[in-house]
Design a protein around this motif. Structure first.
Motif, PDB file in Angstrom:
ATOM      1  N   TYR A   1       0.842  -1.186   0.000  1.00 48.19           N
ATOM      2  CA  TYR A   1       0.000   0.000   0.000  1.00 48.19           C
ATOM      3  C   TYR A   1       0.888   1.250   0.000  1.00 48.19           C
ATOM      4  O   TYR A   1       2.074   1.197   0.326  1.00 48.19           O
ATOM      5  N   GLU A   2       0.261   2.360  -0.341  1.00 49.35           N
ATOM      6  CA  GLU A   2       0.914   3.654  -0.233  1.00 49.35           C
ATOM      7  C   GLU A   2       0.018   4.560   0.602  1.00 49.35           C
ATOM      8  O   GLU A   2      -1.197   4.337   0.699  1.00 49.35           O
ATOM      9  N   THR A   3       0.601   5.555   1.200  1.00 48.69           N
ATOM     10  CA  THR A   3      -0.152   6.415   2.109  1.00 48.69           C
ATOM     11  C   THR A   3      -0.070   7.879   1.677  1.00 48.69           C
ATOM     12  O   THR A   3       0.871   8.303   1.009  1.00 48.69           O
ATOM     13  N   THR A   4      -1.081   8.620   2.089  1.00 53.90           N
ATOM     14  CA  THR A   4      -1.102  10.076   1.937  1.00 53.90           C
ATOM     15  C   THR A   4      -1.645  10.660   3.235  1.00 53.90           C
ATOM     16  O   THR A   4      -2.107   9.930   4.116  1.00 53.90           O
ATOM     17  N   GLY A   5      -1.673  11.967   3.306  1.00 54.23           N
ATOM     18  CA  GLY A   5      -2.291  12.630   4.440  1.00 54.23           C
ATOM     19  C   GLY A   5      -3.798  12.468   4.400  1.00 54.23           C
ATOM     20  O   GLY A   5      -4.378  12.096   3.377  1.00 54.23           O
ATOM     21  N   LEU A   6      -4.453  12.781   5.510  1.00 56.26           N
ATOM     22  CA  LEU A   6      -5.893  12.594   5.619  1.00 56.26           C
ATOM     23  C   LEU A   6      -6.690  13.507   4.687  1.00 56.26           C
ATOM     24  O   LEU A   6      -7.854  13.232   4.390  1.00 56.26           O
ATOM     25  N   SER A   7      -6.081  14.587   4.215  1.00 59.92           N
ATOM     26  CA  SER A   7      -6.815  15.527   3.370  1.00 59.92           C
ATOM     27  C   SER A   7      -6.726  15.189   1.886  1.00 59.92           C
ATOM     28  O   SER A   7      -7.379  15.831   1.066  1.00 59.92           O
ATOM     29  N   ALA A   8      -5.945  14.185   1.516  1.00 63.15           N
ATOM     30  CA  ALA A   8      -5.766  13.848   0.103  1.00 63.15           C
ATOM     31  C   ALA A   8      -7.002  13.142  -0.452  1.00 63.15           C
ATOM     32  O   ALA A   8      -7.706  12.430   0.259  1.00 63.15           O
ATOM     33  N   GLY A   9      -7.255  13.348  -1.743  1.00 61.37           N
ATOM     34  CA  GLY A   9      -8.374  12.673  -2.388  1.00 61.37           C
ATOM     35  C   GLY A   9      -9.718  13.250  -1.999  1.00 61.37           C
ATOM     36  O   GLY A   9      -9.804  14.267  -1.309  1.00 61.37           O
ATOM     37  N   ASP A  10     -10.774  12.573  -2.450  1.00 60.32           N
ATOM     38  CA  ASP A  10     -12.130  13.087  -2.208  1.00 60.32           C
ATOM     39  C   ASP A  10     -12.976  12.130  -1.380  1.00 60.32           C
ATOM     40  O   ASP A  10     -14.196  12.186  -1.413  1.00 60.32           O
ATOM     41  N   ALA A  11     -12.317  11.222  -0.639  1.00 59.65           N
ATOM     42  CA  ALA A  11     -13.041  10.297   0.238  1.00 59.65           C
ATOM     43  C   ALA A  11     -12.466  10.371   1.648  1.00 59.65           C
ATOM     44  O   ALA A  11     -11.254  10.486   1.834  1.00 59.65           O
ATOM     45  N   ALA A  12     -13.320  10.326   2.631  1.00 59.89           N
ATOM     46  CA  ALA A  12     -12.913  10.393   4.030  1.00 59.89           C
ATOM     47  C   ALA A  12     -12.348   9.044   4.482  1.00 59.89           C
ATOM     48  O   ALA A  12     -12.455   8.043   3.760  1.00 59.89           O
ATOM     49  N   PRO A  13     -11.727   8.967   5.681  1.00 62.53           N
ATOM     50  CA  PRO A  13     -11.304   7.669   6.216  1.00 62.53           C
ATOM     51  C   PRO A  13     -12.465   6.683   6.225  1.00 62.53           C
ATOM     52  O   PRO A  13     -13.575   7.015   6.644  1.00 62.53           O
ATOM     53  N   GLY A  14     -12.211   5.467   5.743  1.00 62.09           N
ATOM     54  CA  GLY A  14     -13.270   4.475   5.618  1.00 62.09           C
ATOM     55  C   GLY A  14     -13.911   4.459   4.245  1.00 62.09           C
ATOM     56  O   GLY A  14     -14.699   3.572   3.935  1.00 62.09           O
TER      57      GLY A  14
END
Length: 200
Positions: free
Chosen positions: A168-181
């Motif tokens: 897997y790869e990771t980003t910060g919580l604000s990346a992309g357009d989907a929330a955690p989960g």
């Protein structure tokens, strides 16, 4: 993991992509099945279906959780040249790929109602509930680690924890357009015309 211009899909979004279709297809087939007396009778069929709903939900939720945790622990930071696939694109691609077997499962569930009304349909709905619960569990992992989990879109065709997935790869919580989960963010970013956004 190698870097380069490739797309990443959110792990939680991939997991929950078929949860909704399974849930609704299962409920609809169970509803149709209730209209059929069946060999076992409606009461036995629905009772067995309720038990299968719970069993299937627990099994699907628990399946391969160790593999998910292993991949999450070994995740690396996504590079800036990587593109993040929009949530809607990931959902559409996963559901399109799953459409044939979902249709077969729905027909099989309806057909099985002539033997045990609503039983298979409720089991399908349980699988959907289990996937939704697993996506929520992944959201908990992401929130605790304060990073979102992503998987290469071209390597997750057999699932985000399949043998073809190397990491897997990771980003910060604000990346992309989907929330955690994997749920839709309440405050949505401007939609990308290409269906991807740059990693941050």
């Amino acid at each position: 993991m190698g870097r380069g211009a490739y797309a990443l899909a959110r792990v939680a979004v991939v997991v929950r992509a078929t949860a909704g279709p399974l849930w609704w297809a299962g409920l609809v087939s169970a509803g149709v099945g209730i209209l059929v007396p069946g060999l076992t009778g409606r009461r036995i069929g629905v009772t067995a279906g309720a038990a299968l709903f719970l069993i299937t939900a627990v099994v699907v939720f628990a399946a391969r959780r160790g593999r998910y945790e292993e991949l999450a622990r070994g995740a690396s930071r996504a590079g800036r040249s990587v593109f993040l696939q929009d949530r809607a694109v990931t959902l559409r691609n996963r559901r399109r790929a799953a459409r044939p077997w979902l249709a077969l499962a729905f027909l099989a569930a309806v057909g099985s109602s002539f033997a045990a009304p609503a039983t298979a349909g409720l089991a399908m709905a349980g699988a959907g509930a289990g996937l939704w619960a697993k996506a929520r569990w992944l959201g908990g992992l992401e929130a605790r680690a304060e990073s979102l989990l992503w998987v290469r879109a071209d390597g997750a065709r057999r699932g985000p924890a399949g043998r073809d997935v190397r990491g897997y790869e990771t980003t910060g919580l604000s990346a992309g357009d989907a929330a955690p989960g994997g749920a839709r963010r309440r405050v949505r970013r401007a939609a990308s015309r290409t269906g991807v956004s740059a990693a941050r």
